[in-house]
Enzyme design. Structure first.
Site, PDB file in Angstrom:
ATOM      1  N   HIS A  84     -15.707   4.089  15.583  1.00 30.11           N
ATOM      2  CA  HIS A  84     -16.645   3.034  15.967  1.00 30.11           C
ATOM      3  C   HIS A  84     -18.012   3.651  16.248  1.00 30.11           C
ATOM      4  CE1 HIS A  84     -13.402  -0.083  17.369  1.00 30.11           C
ATOM      5  NE2 HIS A  84     -13.175   0.402  16.162  1.00 30.11           N
TER       6      HIS A  84
ATOM      7  N   ASP B  31     -12.948  -1.245  26.727  1.00 31.57           N
ATOM      8  CA  ASP B  31     -13.326  -1.044  25.340  1.00 31.57           C
ATOM      9  C   ASP B  31     -12.543  -2.075  24.535  1.00 31.57           C
ATOM     10  OD1 ASP B  31     -13.187  -0.021  22.562  1.00 31.57           O
ATOM     11  OD2 ASP B  31     -14.223   1.721  23.377  1.00 31.57           O
TER      12      ASP B  31
ATOM     13  N   GLN C  70       0.832  -1.194   0.000  1.00 32.10           N
ATOM     14  CA  GLN C  70       0.000   0.000   0.000  1.00 32.10           C
ATOM     15  C   GLN C  70       0.872   1.251   0.000  1.00 32.10           C
ATOM     16  OE1 GLN C  70      -2.390   0.361   3.543  1.00 32.10           O
ATOM     17  NE2 GLN C  70      -0.797  -0.388   4.901  1.00 32.10           N
TER      18      GLN C  70
ATOM     19  N   ARG D 191      -7.575  -6.869  14.870  1.00 30.04           N
ATOM     20  CA  ARG D 191      -6.456  -6.907  13.930  1.00 30.04           C
ATOM     21  C   ARG D 191      -5.221  -7.402  14.676  1.00 30.04           C
ATOM     22  NH1 ARG D 191      -3.712  -1.575  10.992  1.00 30.04           N
ATOM     23  NH2 ARG D 191      -2.220  -2.712   9.695  1.00 30.04           N
TER      24      ARG D 191
ATOM     25  N   HIS E 114     -19.478  -2.303  22.849  1.00 32.91           N
ATOM     26  CA  HIS E 114     -19.037  -1.216  23.725  1.00 32.91           C
ATOM     27  C   HIS E 114     -19.963  -1.054  24.917  1.00 32.91           C
ATOM     28  CE1 HIS E 114     -17.521  -0.384  19.650  1.00 32.91           C
ATOM     29  NE2 HIS E 114     -16.457   0.096  20.262  1.00 32.91           N
TER      30      HIS E 114
ATOM     31  N   HIS F 212     -11.780   5.247  10.854  1.00 36.42           N
ATOM     32  CA  HIS F 212     -11.348   4.413  11.977  1.00 36.42           C
ATOM     33  C   HIS F 212     -12.293   4.531  13.173  1.00 36.42           C
ATOM     34  CE1 HIS F 212      -7.699   2.871  10.281  1.00 36.42           C
ATOM     35  NE2 HIS F 212      -7.322   4.070   9.917  1.00 36.42           N
TER      36      HIS F 212
ATOM     37  N   HIS G 219      -3.364   8.435   6.576  1.00 40.51           N
ATOM     38  CA  HIS G 219      -2.627   7.940   5.417  1.00 40.51           C
ATOM     39  C   HIS G 219      -2.060   9.108   4.625  1.00 40.51           C
ATOM     40  CE1 HIS G 219      -4.712   3.730   4.968  1.00 40.51           C
ATOM     41  NE2 HIS G 219      -4.368   3.989   6.216  1.00 40.51           N
TER      42      HIS G 219
ATOM     43  N   TYR H 291      -4.265   6.245  16.391  1.00 44.15           N
ATOM     44  CA  TYR H 291      -3.849   6.783  15.098  1.00 44.15           C
ATOM     45  C   TYR H 291      -3.231   8.166  15.222  1.00 44.15           C
ATOM     46  CZ  TYR H 291      -5.224   2.834  12.399  1.00 44.15           C
ATOM     47  OH  TYR H 291      -5.254   1.567  11.867  1.00 44.15           O
ATOM     48  N   GLN H 292      -3.533   8.882  16.278  1.00 40.67           N
ATOM     49  CA  GLN H 292      -2.803  10.131  16.514  1.00 40.67           C
ATOM     50  C   GLN H 292      -1.341   9.821  16.771  1.00 40.67           C
ATOM     51  OE1 GLN H 292      -4.429  12.705  19.518  1.00 40.67           O
ATOM     52  NE2 GLN H 292      -2.715  14.118  19.437  1.00 40.67           N
TER      53      GLN H 292
ATOM     54  N   GLU I  26      -3.035 -16.025  50.669  1.00 34.55           N
ATOM     55  CA  GLU I  26      -4.378 -16.583  50.480  1.00 34.55           C
ATOM     56  C   GLU I  26      -5.416 -15.855  51.332  1.00 34.55           C
ATOM     57  OE1 GLU I  26      -3.664 -20.775  51.243  1.00 34.55           O
ATOM     58  OE2 GLU I  26      -3.474 -21.135  49.080  1.00 34.55           O
TER      59      GLU I  26
END
Length: 762
Positions: A443, A461, A159, A466, A492, A441, A215, A288-289, A692
């Site tokens: 949800h 969460d 990619q 992946r 969620h 990305h 991207h 992703y940040q 215990e």
């Protein structure tokens, strides 16, 4: 003999001076002859500067964290040089050999270039040159990558995104050995490798390049950074502003199902303007940040050094540097980022991208001493000007703890598209998500939350589905279960209506809507509250969720109070899950376990849930306790007599075992129009497998009761096992700090200012 020897030495010195002078003149001549160049340009000038190299060399041996980093990198690159150069013909997905090798090469090239500048050892420059020449020879005839899954195929990688990664790193290596190369060698590399590489990422792949997305940020930075080294204004302009006069197919989608940008917004500056809120929150979420911060910051650093007139670190009121503080606040006590939207658990600020972020933020920002404590924990720095600044700050004992407090981070370019509220009290952290969709990305989980104690999840969460860079699992790419499970609402801790996800799990609908902040209050260190409303997830249904972390002297630890108020124009089925981690300890209800596991539903994520237990509520409060990693937790929730209780487990319809087999307790309320879900989560006690012994293993809450629930106010009474009752009242309408409220309950007037009050009942 002595006189003759001295004469030889003198001649050698003269020859050396002449050689150096000649090399400098040659470099000037090359610069003068170079197309679209400035005669004043010096190299290195991206992450390293000429002055920075001098300063680093002057400090070597005197800056421990820098010296140690340099030693580790030198040993790493020396081993790579000894192993020889390998540039295989590309053929694999993520995690495959050729993918990993080319990815490794880009990092090795960048580090070798930096070592050449700092150590002034020609072997590193020669290594970089030799590898680049191998890439030049290969790239001239390289077709598109043979794997066809990507919406924008690269040549070295499957990619364009990974091709862009490569060029961002390799640009830095080229910058470091620029003056080592002859004019002929530079022309060869630029003509056959770098310019075609940049053109393929951008001109040949507009569906990848021409939009606002992480991207594209990598693509913009790649084109821009090689443009800065080559001093090519056309590439720099393309990086900053995108490709002009370009039309895209409006039906084309990216890998993750998100639509490509059609409104003309593209380029590096647009990728700063659109995804970042004024508070520095990045709309795709912290995972992703973190990934995008590297190209954002290294390209910004290059622009700062080469084009200071742009004032890039001041752009949009300095949001790039502001975003680093936001990102660090989006991590738990261990430094792991909260898995909002697509996010792999365990990603933390120990990642190399965050080393870059911390160092650059310190160097170009206000030199926050809190950043030095994180750099110390990271135990390495960048081998550049910013890394030197951090190393000197640590050496001079300027470091102070990075203080994470409760914080509300707005979402959207103008801060008007919801946000994320983080409530912190002692070791308890609540992450409340009321943000916008989060691009492709995102949800479908409006008003969801997760809860932590000392970095350990109490209620989780799920994150993404992946196995990043594990080739055996779908080529290391997103699995189909990311759409069928992880993105769906039922995955969620929020409300699912009629077994249908928010916005019907349609990106084109979800991306047009966002939740709205009702109020956020963190001034009172004992009671901190976040409240937000969602009216678009289910047409005709309004959800108002108010969440608080309460530190009460009558409880061992701070506890969470959760109030979800639902108003609908018709009767619905509501499912309200709690995704706990650990072992069931006790319940106050009897449940049945089936002999054969069946799924909870057939679609929208329900097909991935097994039903492991069922019950009907018989009390006003449903109670459930569990044990996880030596700590006890208790849920108390207000029950309706018709509520069903379901024990569920993830993993149905998952023959490849792509999903984690984790559990939830779910409250199901059928044939209901308006309703209220109220619950508390307590962290308490401990268990030691060595001694215990179990300490304080029981809940401290005797009763949770709704005493008022009107259009204007909701009041909840919390009574502990000692009979002490506290009252939490929240304003459902006007919750501004200036608003004054009076509410009569049992002939007692309660008066307060702001969104809520928390009082003891005498």
């Amino acid at each position: 003999m002595k006189i003759r020897h001295n004469t030889i030495v003198k001649f050698a010195i003269v020859a050396l001076v002449f050689t150096i002078f000649s090399c400098e003149k040659e470099a000037e001549t090359v610069s003068d002859n170079k197309k679209s160049t400035s005669t004043s340009q010096q190299h290195p000038n991206l992450i390293l500067t000429v002055q920075g190299v001098k300063d680093i060399r002057a400090q070597l041996g005197n800056i421990p964290i820098f010296d140690n980093t340099l030693k580790v990198v030198q040993e790493e690159i020396d081993a790579e040089i000894a192993a020889g150069i390998e540039t295989p013909i590309p053929k694999d997905y993520s995690g495959g050999y050729t993918h990993v090798r080319h990815k490794r090469n880009m990092i090795v090239l960048q580090k070798a270039g930096v070592l050449y500048q700092i150590l002034d050892d020609e072997k590193y420059a020669k290594y970089v040159k030799d590898m680049l020449m191998q890439y030049e020879e290969m790239y001239k005839t390289l077709p598109l990558h043979p794997k066809t899954r990507s919406y924008a195929r690269g040549k070295l990688f499957w990619q364009c995104l990974n091709d862009s990664n490569w060029l961002v790193y390799v640009s830095q290596a080229y910058d470091c050995i620029y003056n080592y190369l002859s004019e002929e060698e530079r022309n060869k590399l630029e003509t056959n490798l770098f310019r075609p590489f940049a053109d393929h990422i951008s001109i040949d792949s507009p569906q990848f390049y021409q939009r606002v997305h992480n991207h594209s940020t990598w693509g913009n930075a790649a084109v821009g950074m090689i443009g800065l080294v080559m001093n090519d204004e056309e590439l720099i302009d393309r990086a900053l502003y995108g490709i002009k006069d370009l039309k895209l197919d409006t039906k084309e989608k990216d890998d993750d199902g998100g639509f490509l940008n059609k409104d003309g917004k593209a380029g590096f500056l647009a990728n700063i303007e659109e995804p970042f809120s004024p508070d520095g929150y990045y709309n795709e979420g912290p995972y992703y940040q973190r990934y995008a911060m590297y190209p954002f910051l290294v390209f910004a650093e290059g622009l700062h050094n080469v084009k200071p007139e742009l004032k890039i670190f001041e752009y949009k009121e300095g949001v790039l540097l502001k975003s680093i503080n936001a990102l660090l606040n989006l991590s738990d006590a261990d430094g792991d980022f909260f898995p909002l939207n697509d996010g792999q658990k365990g990603m933390s600020y120990y990642n190399s991208a965050l080393v870059t972020a911390v160092d650059i933020s310190y160097h170009f920002g206000e030199q926050d001493p809190g950043l030095l404590s994180i750099a110390t924990a990271q135990d390495r720095v960048l081998l550049d000007d910013s890394g030197l600044a951090v190393a000197l700050g640590i050496k001079n004992r300027k470091a102070k703890p990075f203080d994470k407090k409760s914080i509300n981070l707005s979402d959207g370019p103008n801060g008007t598209q919801g946000g994320v509220g983080i409530l912190r009290n002692e070791d308890i952290e609540l992450v409340f998500k009321y943000a916008a969709q989060g691009s492709s990305h995102g949800h479908y989980d409006k008003l969801s939350y997760s809860l932590f104690e000392k970095g350990e999840e109490i209620l989780q969460d799920y994150g993404l589905a992946r196995f990043v860079n594990i080739e055996q699992k779908g080529g290391g790419n997103y699995l189909k279960e990311n759409k069928t499970w992880a993105k769906q609402t039922i995955a969620h801790n929020t409300l699912t209506q009629n077994e249908t996800s928010h916005f019907n799990a349609k990106y084109e609908i979800g991306s047009q809507n966002h939740s709205v902040l009702h109020y956020f209050s963190s001034e009172n260190e004992n009671v901190q509250v976040a409240s937000a409303k969602e009216v678009n997830a289910y047409p005709g249904t309004e959800m108002l969720r108010t969440m608080a972390i309460i530190k009460d002297e009558d409880f061992e630890k701070p506890y969470m109070l959760d109030i979800m108020k639902v108003v609908s124009n018709k009767a619905n089925q509501y499912d309200f899950p709690y995704y706990f981690l650990g072992q069931v300890v006790t319940t106050n209800f009897e449940y049945k376990t089936p002999e054969t596991l069946k799924t909870l539903g057939s679609k929208n994520g329900y097909q991935h849930l097994y039903v492991e237990g069922t019950a009907k509520t018989t009390a006003d409060n449903t109670k459930f306790s569990w044990l996880n990693k030596g700590k006890f937790y208790s849920l108390t929730t207000v029950s309706n007599t018709n509520d069903e209780i379901l024990f569920t487990r993830i993993g149905a319809n998952d023959p490849a075992f792509n999903l984690r087999r984790e559990a939830a307790l779910m409250v199901r309320r059928k044939n209901t129009k308006n309703t209220l879900f109220v619950s508390t989560i307590e962290a308490h006690g401990s268990y030691s497998p060595v001694s215990e012994s179990a300490v304080n293993s029981n809940s401290s809450i005797k009763e949770l009761k709704v005493v008022v629930n009107t259009e204007d106010y909701t009041a909840i009474a919390i009574t502990n096992v000692n009979g002490i009752t506290k009252l939490f009242i929240t304003a459902n309408k006007d919750a501004s700090k200036e608003a004054t409220h009076t509410l009569k309950i049992n002939d007692v007037n309660y008066t307060w200012k702001g969104g809520f009050t928390f009082q003891k009942i005498n």
